[in-house]
Design a protein around this motif. Sequence first.
Motif, PDB file in Angstrom:
ATOM      1  N   PHE A  81      36.806  51.031  40.031  1.00  0.00           N
ATOM      2  CA  PHE A  81      36.991  49.750  40.725  1.00  0.00           C
ATOM      3  C   PHE A  81      37.069  48.628  39.685  1.00  0.00           C
ATOM      4  O   PHE A  81      36.147  47.810  39.559  1.00  0.00           O
ATOM      5  N   PRO A  82      38.170  48.587  38.911  1.00  0.00           N
ATOM      6  CA  PRO A  82      38.235  47.649  37.777  1.00  0.00           C
ATOM      7  C   PRO A  82      38.182  46.178  38.165  1.00  0.00           C
ATOM      8  O   PRO A  82      37.616  45.370  37.420  1.00  0.00           O
ATOM      9  N   ASP A  83      38.740  45.810  39.320  1.00  0.00           N
ATOM     10  CA  ASP A  83      38.711  44.394  39.698  1.00  0.00           C
ATOM     11  C   ASP A  83      37.288  43.936  40.015  1.00  0.00           C
ATOM     12  O   ASP A  83      36.854  42.883  39.561  1.00  0.00           O
ATOM     13  N   TYR A  84      36.544  44.751  40.752  1.00  0.00           N
ATOM     14  CA  TYR A  84      35.149  44.394  41.034  1.00  0.00           C
ATOM     15  C   TYR A  84      34.298  44.443  39.765  1.00  0.00           C
ATOM     16  O   TYR A  84      33.451  43.574  39.542  1.00  0.00           O
ATOM     17  N   GLY A  85      34.538  45.441  38.921  1.00  0.00           N
ATOM     18  CA  GLY A  85      33.809  45.523  37.660  1.00  0.00           C
ATOM     19  C   GLY A  85      34.031  44.299  36.791  1.00  0.00           C
ATOM     20  O   GLY A  85      33.084  43.738  36.223  1.00  0.00           O
ATOM     21  N   ALA A  86      35.287  43.868  36.692  1.00  0.00           N
ATOM     22  CA  ALA A  86      35.606  42.692  35.874  1.00  0.00           C
ATOM     23  C   ALA A  86      34.971  41.429  36.449  1.00  0.00           C
ATOM     24  O   ALA A  86      34.430  40.602  35.711  1.00  0.00           O
ATOM     25  N   ALA A  87      35.016  41.288  37.768  1.00  0.00           N
ATOM     26  CA  ALA A  87      34.447  40.088  38.395  1.00  0.00           C
ATOM     27  C   ALA A  87      32.927  40.046  38.232  1.00  0.00           C
ATOM     28  O   ALA A  87      32.356  38.985  37.950  1.00  0.00           O
ATOM     29  N   ILE A  88      32.277  41.182  38.385  1.00  0.00           N
ATOM     30  CA  ILE A  88      30.819  41.227  38.227  1.00  0.00           C
ATOM     31  C   ILE A  88      30.438  40.977  36.771  1.00  0.00           C
ATOM     32  O   ILE A  88      29.478  40.241  36.490  1.00  0.00           O
ATOM     33  N   THR A  89      31.191  41.545  35.845  1.00  0.00           N
ATOM     34  CA  THR A  89      30.936  41.300  34.423  1.00  0.00           C
ATOM     35  C   THR A  89      31.076  39.821  34.098  1.00  0.00           C
ATOM     36  O   THR A  89      30.245  39.251  33.382  1.00  0.00           O
ATOM     37  N   LEU A  90      32.114  39.182  34.627  1.00  0.00           N
ATOM     38  CA  LEU A  90      32.275  37.734  34.439  1.00  0.00           C
ATOM     39  C   LEU A  90      31.060  36.981  34.967  1.00  0.00           C
ATOM     40  O   LEU A  90      30.500  36.124  34.279  1.00  0.00           O
ATOM     41  N   ALA A  91      30.660  37.293  36.182  1.00  0.00           N
ATOM     42  CA  ALA A  91      29.557  36.572  36.816  1.00  0.00           C
ATOM     43  C   ALA A  91      28.240  36.750  36.066  1.00  0.00           C
ATOM     44  O   ALA A  91      27.468  35.801  35.913  1.00  0.00           O
ATOM     45  N   LYS A  92      28.001  37.955  35.579  1.00  0.00           N
ATOM     46  CA  LYS A  92      26.714  38.261  34.947  1.00  0.00           C
ATOM     47  C   LYS A  92      26.629  37.863  33.479  1.00  0.00           C
ATOM     48  O   LYS A  92      25.559  37.449  33.024  1.00  0.00           O
ATOM     49  N   MET A  94      47.780  47.146  38.345  1.00  0.00           N
ATOM     50  CA  MET A  94      46.614  46.544  37.739  1.00  0.00           C
ATOM     51  C   MET A  94      46.198  47.375  36.545  1.00  0.00           C
ATOM     52  O   MET A  94      46.028  48.576  36.635  1.00  0.00           O
ATOM     53  N   SER A  95      46.021  46.751  35.431  1.00  0.00           N
ATOM     54  CA  SER A  95      45.577  47.431  34.225  1.00  0.00           C
ATOM     55  C   SER A  95      44.076  47.644  34.269  1.00  0.00           C
ATOM     56  O   SER A  95      43.322  46.777  34.678  1.00  0.00           O
ATOM     57  N   THR A  96      43.625  48.803  33.821  1.00  0.00           N
ATOM     58  CA  THR A  96      42.181  49.039  33.780  1.00  0.00           C
ATOM     59  C   THR A  96      41.555  48.458  32.529  1.00  0.00           C
ATOM     60  O   THR A  96      40.346  48.314  32.464  1.00  0.00           O
ATOM     61  N   THR A  97      42.352  48.101  31.531  1.00  0.00           N
ATOM     62  CA  THR A  97      41.797  47.494  30.337  1.00  0.00           C
ATOM     63  C   THR A  97      41.677  45.980  30.476  1.00  0.00           C
ATOM     64  O   THR A  97      40.838  45.367  29.838  1.00  0.00           O
ATOM     65  N   ASN A  98      42.491  45.375  31.300  1.00  0.00           N
ATOM     66  CA  ASN A  98      42.432  43.939  31.532  1.00  0.00           C
ATOM     67  C   ASN A  98      42.828  43.679  32.984  1.00  0.00           C
ATOM     68  O   ASN A  98      43.911  43.162  33.254  1.00  0.00           O
ATOM     69  N   PRO A  99      41.950  44.040  33.908  1.00  0.00           N
ATOM     70  CA  PRO A  99      42.331  43.941  35.320  1.00  0.00           C
ATOM     71  C   PRO A  99      42.440  42.501  35.788  1.00  0.00           C
ATOM     72  O   PRO A  99      41.721  41.621  35.327  1.00  0.00           O
ATOM     73  N   SER A 100      43.352  42.274  36.707  1.00  0.00           N
ATOM     74  CA  SER A 100      43.401  40.969  37.342  1.00  0.00           C
ATOM     75  C   SER A 100      42.353  40.971  38.449  1.00  0.00           C
ATOM     76  O   SER A 100      41.996  42.013  38.980  1.00  0.00           O
ATOM     77  N   ARG A 156      39.996  29.410  44.348  1.00  0.00           N
ATOM     78  CA  ARG A 156      40.761  28.233  44.755  1.00  0.00           C
ATOM     79  C   ARG A 156      42.239  28.358  44.401  1.00  0.00           C
ATOM     80  O   ARG A 156      43.041  27.472  44.738  1.00  0.00           O
ATOM     81  N   GLY A 157      42.613  29.419  43.690  1.00  0.00           N
ATOM     82  CA  GLY A 157      44.013  29.616  43.321  1.00  0.00           C
ATOM     83  C   GLY A 157      44.448  28.829  42.104  1.00  0.00           C
ATOM     84  O   GLY A 157      45.628  28.662  41.861  1.00  0.00           O
ATOM     85  N   GLU A 158      43.483  28.350  41.336  1.00  0.00           N
ATOM     86  CA  GLU A 158      43.802  27.531  40.165  1.00  0.00           C
ATOM     87  C   GLU A 158      44.131  28.369  38.946  1.00  0.00           C
ATOM     88  O   GLU A 158      44.797  27.879  38.031  1.00  0.00           O
ATOM     89  N   VAL A 159      43.624  29.600  38.878  1.00  0.00           N
ATOM     90  CA  VAL A 159      43.928  30.503  37.757  1.00  0.00           C
ATOM     91  C   VAL A 159      44.092  31.903  38.286  1.00  0.00           C
ATOM     92  O   VAL A 159      43.545  32.265  39.324  1.00  0.00           O
ATOM     93  N   ALA A 160      44.829  32.686  37.562  1.00  0.00           N
ATOM     94  CA  ALA A 160      44.915  34.121  37.831  1.00  0.00           C
ATOM     95  C   ALA A 160      44.226  34.819  36.674  1.00  0.00           C
ATOM     96  O   ALA A 160      44.602  34.621  35.527  1.00  0.00           O
ATOM     97  N   ALA A 161      43.192  35.564  36.965  1.00  0.00           N
ATOM     98  CA  ALA A 161      42.454  36.242  35.876  1.00  0.00           C
ATOM     99  C   ALA A 161      43.031  37.610  35.641  1.00  0.00           C
ATOM    100  O   ALA A 161      43.622  38.212  36.480  1.00  0.00           O
TER     101      ALA A 161
END
Length: 83
Positions: free
Chosen positions: A53-64, A1-7, A78-83
């Motif tokens: 914790f790049p995956d949680y950071g990215a998800a929270i940033t998206l949400a906020k 997992m990349s820390t600059t663009n985490p999935s 839902r498995g429709e996209v991979a971020a």
Amino acid sequence: MSTTNPSIPAEVAAHVLNHYGRGGYPAGDWTASLISLIDRADMIHRTKLTATFPDYGAAITLAKYDEEGIATLQRILRGEVAA
């Protein structure tokens, strides 16, 4: 997992969506506390937590901060996209 663009794994999306009351399912106690901490942190501490914790950071940033963030996390869940 990349820390600059985490999935963002579906499980992380589910935990973050649940934190914001938008679906998903609850995280365990420690992870729920982490999500809450990242959500409430000032920019300096959020950056430090996100580096660890790049995956949680990215998800929270998206949400906020992303207009389509919640919808994106729901699609990941839902498995429709991979971020």
